[in-house]
Design a protein around this motif. Structure first.
Motif, short mmCIF file in Angstrom:
data_model
loop_
_atom_site.label_atom_id
_atom_site.label_comp_id
_atom_site.label_asym_id
_atom_site.label_seq_id
_atom_site.Cartn_x
_atom_site.Cartn_y
_atom_site.Cartn_z
N GLU A 128 -68.55 -4.75 -65.03
CA GLU A 128 -67.44 -5.41 -64.59
C GLU A 128 -67.52 -6.94 -64.27
O GLU A 128 -68.47 -7.43 -63.88
CB GLU A 128 -67.09 -4.72 -63.15
CG GLU A 128 -65.71 -4.98 -62.78
CD GLU A 128 -65.43 -4.61 -61.59
OE1 GLU A 128 -64.34 -4.84 -60.76
OE2 GLU A 128 -66.28 -4.29 -60.55
N SER A 270 -72.20 -9.56 -42.67
CA SER A 270 -70.82 -9.47 -43.45
C SER A 270 -69.70 -9.65 -42.28
O SER A 270 -68.60 -10.41 -42.68
CB SER A 270 -70.51 -8.63 -44.42
OG SER A 270 -70.39 -7.36 -43.74
N PHE A 277 -64.46 -19.03 -42.73
CA PHE A 277 -63.07 -19.04 -43.26
C PHE A 277 -62.19 -19.36 -42.10
O PHE A 277 -61.37 -20.24 -42.52
CB PHE A 277 -62.59 -17.90 -43.86
CG PHE A 277 -63.48 -17.50 -45.10
CD1 PHE A 277 -62.92 -18.28 -46.44
CD2 PHE A 277 -64.40 -16.78 -45.55
CE1 PHE A 277 -63.59 -18.00 -47.68
CE2 PHE A 277 -65.00 -16.66 -46.89
CZ PHE A 277 -64.47 -17.23 -47.80
N GLY A 316 -61.34 -13.22 -45.05
CA GLY A 316 -61.66 -12.96 -43.67
C GLY A 316 -60.95 -11.66 -43.11
O GLY A 316 -61.81 -10.94 -42.82
N HIS A 322 -62.91 -3.66 -44.33
CA HIS A 322 -63.42 -2.77 -45.06
C HIS A 322 -65.17 -2.88 -45.15
O HIS A 322 -65.59 -2.39 -45.81
CB HIS A 322 -62.99 -2.41 -46.22
CG HIS A 322 -62.95 -3.41 -47.36
ND1 HIS A 322 -62.82 -3.31 -48.71
CD2 HIS A 322 -63.20 -4.62 -47.16
CE1 HIS A 322 -62.86 -4.51 -49.30
NE2 HIS A 322 -63.13 -5.21 -48.44
N THR A 323 -65.49 -4.07 -44.09
CA THR A 323 -66.89 -4.31 -44.54
C THR A 323 -67.99 -3.69 -43.50
O THR A 323 -68.97 -3.57 -43.90
CB THR A 323 -66.85 -5.80 -44.30
OG1 THR A 323 -67.98 -6.30 -45.11
CG2 THR A 323 -67.09 -6.18 -42.75
N HIS A 332 -64.64 2.59 -49.91
CA HIS A 332 -65.29 1.96 -50.93
C HIS A 332 -64.74 2.34 -52.45
O HIS A 332 -64.56 3.57 -52.78
CB HIS A 332 -66.87 2.60 -50.93
CG HIS A 332 -67.68 2.03 -52.01
ND1 HIS A 332 -67.96 0.62 -52.34
CD2 HIS A 332 -68.72 2.76 -52.82
CE1 HIS A 332 -68.81 0.68 -53.27
NE2 HIS A 332 -69.09 1.97 -53.70
N HIS A 340 -57.92 -6.41 -51.23
CA HIS A 340 -58.66 -7.63 -50.65
C HIS A 340 -59.01 -8.54 -51.93
O HIS A 340 -58.97 -9.74 -51.85
CB HIS A 340 -59.91 -6.98 -50.04
CG HIS A 340 -61.13 -7.91 -49.92
ND1 HIS A 340 -61.26 -9.05 -49.30
CD2 HIS A 340 -62.37 -7.78 -50.96
CE1 HIS A 340 -62.45 -9.75 -49.49
NE2 HIS A 340 -63.11 -8.90 -50.30
N ALA A 344 -57.98 -12.30 -51.53
CA ALA A 344 -59.00 -13.30 -51.47
C ALA A 344 -59.19 -14.30 -52.67
O ALA A 344 -59.35 -15.53 -52.37
CB ALA A 344 -60.31 -12.65 -51.25
N ALA A 348 -58.29 -18.16 -51.91
CA ALA A 348 -59.35 -19.15 -51.77
C ALA A 348 -59.48 -19.76 -53.15
O ALA A 348 -59.22 -21.21 -53.09
CB ALA A 348 -60.69 -18.33 -51.49
N GLY B 69 -68.62 4.21 -56.91
CA GLY B 69 -67.74 3.24 -56.23
C GLY B 69 -67.40 1.72 -56.69
O GLY B 69 -66.51 1.16 -56.25
N GLY B 71 -66.08 -0.63 -60.03
CA GLY B 71 -65.54 -0.76 -61.36
C GLY B 71 -64.19 -0.94 -60.85
O GLY B 71 -63.66 -1.71 -60.42
#
Ligand code: HEM
Ligand code: HEM
Ligand SMILES: [Fe+2]
Lengths: 459, 143
Positions: A128, A270, A277, A316, A322-323, A332, A340, A344, A348, B69, B71
């Motif tokens: 990816e 994280s 930010f 942020g 989801h962090t 996930h 997000h 983001a 940004a 999870g 990709g």
């Protein structure tokens, strides 16, 4: 414009905007494929549209970063660019390599492209964001080296400011971490582990240095606030960014075969990543409030403030959402991630490039400081159309993501992926409509360059 | 920001802090490398599995699917597809049977015309992937 050679930034910015249009068109194709599954199948399968969309994004943002550097480094260094010729040559090399790569994606099956470009010699394709043929990757490294040499030599012979130091540090980091894209072991876990050294250490690491320094430059120029004050803020922001963001990489190491302790390291560090930010937002608004003058380019100030707000929301707030490992266990790789990623990246990195373009283009077009009022009004409309529609894209994807997470992962009676996707159709249609509004905003943005050219500058 | 907090203090925090946390990150990386052999199912990486990974990459499967999870979010998670389908044969049959022109109105997967050897390899790769210790992710069989 204080130095002639700053003008090499112009082709970079024009290319960036052109590729941006291409990116959005392929986004809209995919958005339609999400609901009309066989749209353009098998001519443009989803994965092909996706690599065109994301690679165009990366390439145009890189064009934007390079243009920004060519514009601001001579001005900060108070000297002409070391070699405008080299900069122009690299522009064409990068553009042609980029165009050939995109054409390759579209015209031949990916497996064929891999074969034609000798992927088996040094396999790096098919991951990816790193879909580029290995020779394209090598080309990117060459362009990056020539670029760094050029701006490095410029700074060496000129004034060294904090802004050009941090910018060069960020750009060097960008090139260094890209080298991990050549490491592709057979072991999937290791492959994934070091893949994030490119992706995460870019967007939540060295790119924040680039973002911060461009923002600081535009704020110095448009507000007239003392350089000392701005540079101190810049140091604090990027210090926080790297202190939280490096170990924060751990938020990608929860479920890919890496040890469990990353759930702690990743979550704790994280969770603090939104801080830089947030500081960036406070910084931008503070500087504008303390401004010593009213800069005639109000559109550029709007973009600068907008960047700081949208980066905070997208990276942020949506990042924090989801962090934490217990949340990420369910979210996930769902539409939450897509939501997000969109806000983001737009907030940004797309917006900071649009900020520096907005600030510098009038000067490169021969004006003293700003476009006419008429042109700025159109540009501000495009700002609001794009930004508000991106907020809606994010909200619709978030709605889809929450439902997907529940129906496929959280409930006692989990449904298959494809079944759940069909239930989310309405959200995807609304995302597509918001995407069309985004495109209108982008068209208006381009129009803003062509209106009010004869009229006097905004005072 | 206050006057007692100077620019050079900020600069030192930047350089010192970044260096310290980068070294910490490297230390964690070394530790991870030494912990991986017990978790990453490396014993199962045969030549066939390695070839399967290449088939996976050279057809850009990750451009539609997620794998553990990561990709694209257009098509089902495949990290646990071996568990969902129950056998490598079922996986092979699914891939081999994709209609060339897609399924009308439905999200479609291309017909890749993979050879028997490539089909075996990519299925073996997906089996190997399903046996990586992922801390119990995904939460259930649907991925
Ligand atoms: C401008 C900065 C940022 C950008 C451009 C960005 C972009 C992205 C993108 C594109 C992805 C998807 C990667 C993939 O395809 O697998 C992602 C994933 C992720 N981001 Fe960010 N991000 C930023 C900042 C942050 C911050 C500050 C946080 C945390 C507070 C965060 C948390 C996450 C998490 C947890 C994931 C993994 C999602 C998953 O498990 O599927 N991001 N980000
Ligand atoms: C305006 C209309 C847009 C539409 C309809 C659209 C649609 C899409 C779709 C369908 C995907 C693939 C999601 C998947 O894997 O299933 C995607 C990925 C992505 N798009 Fe867009 N997009 C648009 C604009 C943008 C913009 C403006 C940006 C950033 C500046 C952007 C950045 C990204 C990124 C970073 C990814 C990868 C996300 C990830 O891996 O999590 N897109 N987009
Ligand atoms: Fe990250």
């Amino acid at each position: 414009m204080q130095y002639q050679s700053q003008a090499v930034a112009k082709p970079y910015f024009i290319a960036a905007i052109g590729l941006f249009v291409g990116q959005i068109l392929f986004g809209l194709i995919m958005g339609l494929q999400y609901v009309v599954g066989d749209f353009l199948f098998p001519e443009i399968p989803f994965n092909v549209a996706r690599m065109v969309h994301t690679n165009l994004l990366i390439v145009w943002v890189l064009f934007g970063f390079m243009g920004a550097a060519y514009y601001l480094i001579p001005e900060e260094s108070e000297t002409e660019l070391y070699s405008p010729k080299l900069a122009l040559l690299m522009f064409w090399v990068f553009l042609v390599a980029g165009a050939l790569t995109i054409l390759g994606y579209l015209l031949v099956p990916y497996a064929k492209l891999a074969e034609m470009t000798g992927n088996s010699l040094l396999p790096t394709m098919g991951r990816e964001f790193l879909e580029q043929p290995t020779i394209t990757k090598i080309g990117i490294v060459i362009v990056a080296l020539a670029f760094l040499y050029n701006i490095g030599m410029t700074v060496l012979k000129g004034r060294k400011t904090v802004i050009n130091l941090i910018l060069i540090l960020g750009l060097t980091g960008l090139a260094v971490f890209f080298l991990f894209s050549f490491y592709n072991p057979e072991n999937l876990v290791k492959d994934k582990f070091y893949w994030w050294w490119v992706v995460h250490l870019w967007v939540e690491g060295v790119w924040e240095l680039i973002l911060g320094s461009i923002l600081a430059f535009v704020l110095i120029k448009t507000t007239g606030v003392d350089r000392e004050v701005i540079e101190k803020w810049l140091y604090v922001i990027i210090a926080l960014a790297l202190i939280t963001g490096i170990v924060g990489t751990g938020h990608h190491y929860y479920w890919i075969g890496t040890p469990e302790y990353w759930q702690w390291w990743g979550s704790v560090f994280s969770a603090m990543e939104p801080l830089p930010f947030f500081m960036m937002t406070v910084f931008a608004f503070n500087m504008v409030n303390q401004r010593r003058r009213n800069h005639p380019n109000q559109a550029a100030v709007l973009w600068a403030l907008g960047t700081s707000v949208m980066a905070f929301l997208g990276a942020g707030v949506w990042g924090f959402m989801h962090t934490l490992a217990p949340v990420n266990y369910y979210t996930h790789g769902t539409q939450i991630t897509a939501a997000h990623g969109h806000m983001a990246f737009y907030g940004a990195y797309a917006m900071i490039v649009l900020t520096i373009i907005s600030y510098s283009m009038p000067m490169m077009n021969g004006r003293k400081a700003a476009n006419s009022g008429k042109s700025q009004i159109v540009e501000m409309w495009s700002f609001w159309l794009m930004t508000v529609s991106m907020v809606f894209i994010t909200l619709f994807l978030t709605g889809a993501g929450v439902l997907q997470t529940y129906m496929q992962r959280y409930t006692d009676d989990p449904q298959p992926f494809m079944v759940v996707q069909e239930r989310l159709e309405l959200f995807y249609w609304m995302r597509e409509v918001a995407g069309l509004v985004f495109l209108i905003g982008l068209v208006l943005y381009i129009i803003s360059f062509f209106v009010g050219g004869e009229e006097p500058e905004q005072a | 920001m206050s006057e007692t907090f100077t620019k050079s203090m900020a600069r030192n925090i930047f350089y010192g802090g970044s260096l310290f946390f980068f070294l910490l990150f490297l230390a964690l990386t070394f530790d991870t490398e030494s912990a991986l052999p017990d978790r990453d199912n490396r014993a199962a990486i045969t030549e066939q599995v390695a070839m399967g990974k290449r088939v996976w990459e050279e057809n850009d499967c990750v451009g539609c699917h997620t794998l553990l999870g990561e990709g694209a979010y257009f098509a089902p998670e495949l990290g646990n597809v071996y568990n969902r389908f129950g056998s490598t044969d079922a996986i092979k049959a699914f891939i081999a049977s994709r209609p060339k022109d897609g399924v009308p109105g439905r999200r479609s997967m291309p017909q890749f015309n993979l050879s028997e050897e490539e089909l075996d390899a990519v299925a073996a790769f997906l089996k190997y992937t399903s046996e990586i210790n992922t801390n119990n992710w995904p939460p259930n069989i649907q991925g």
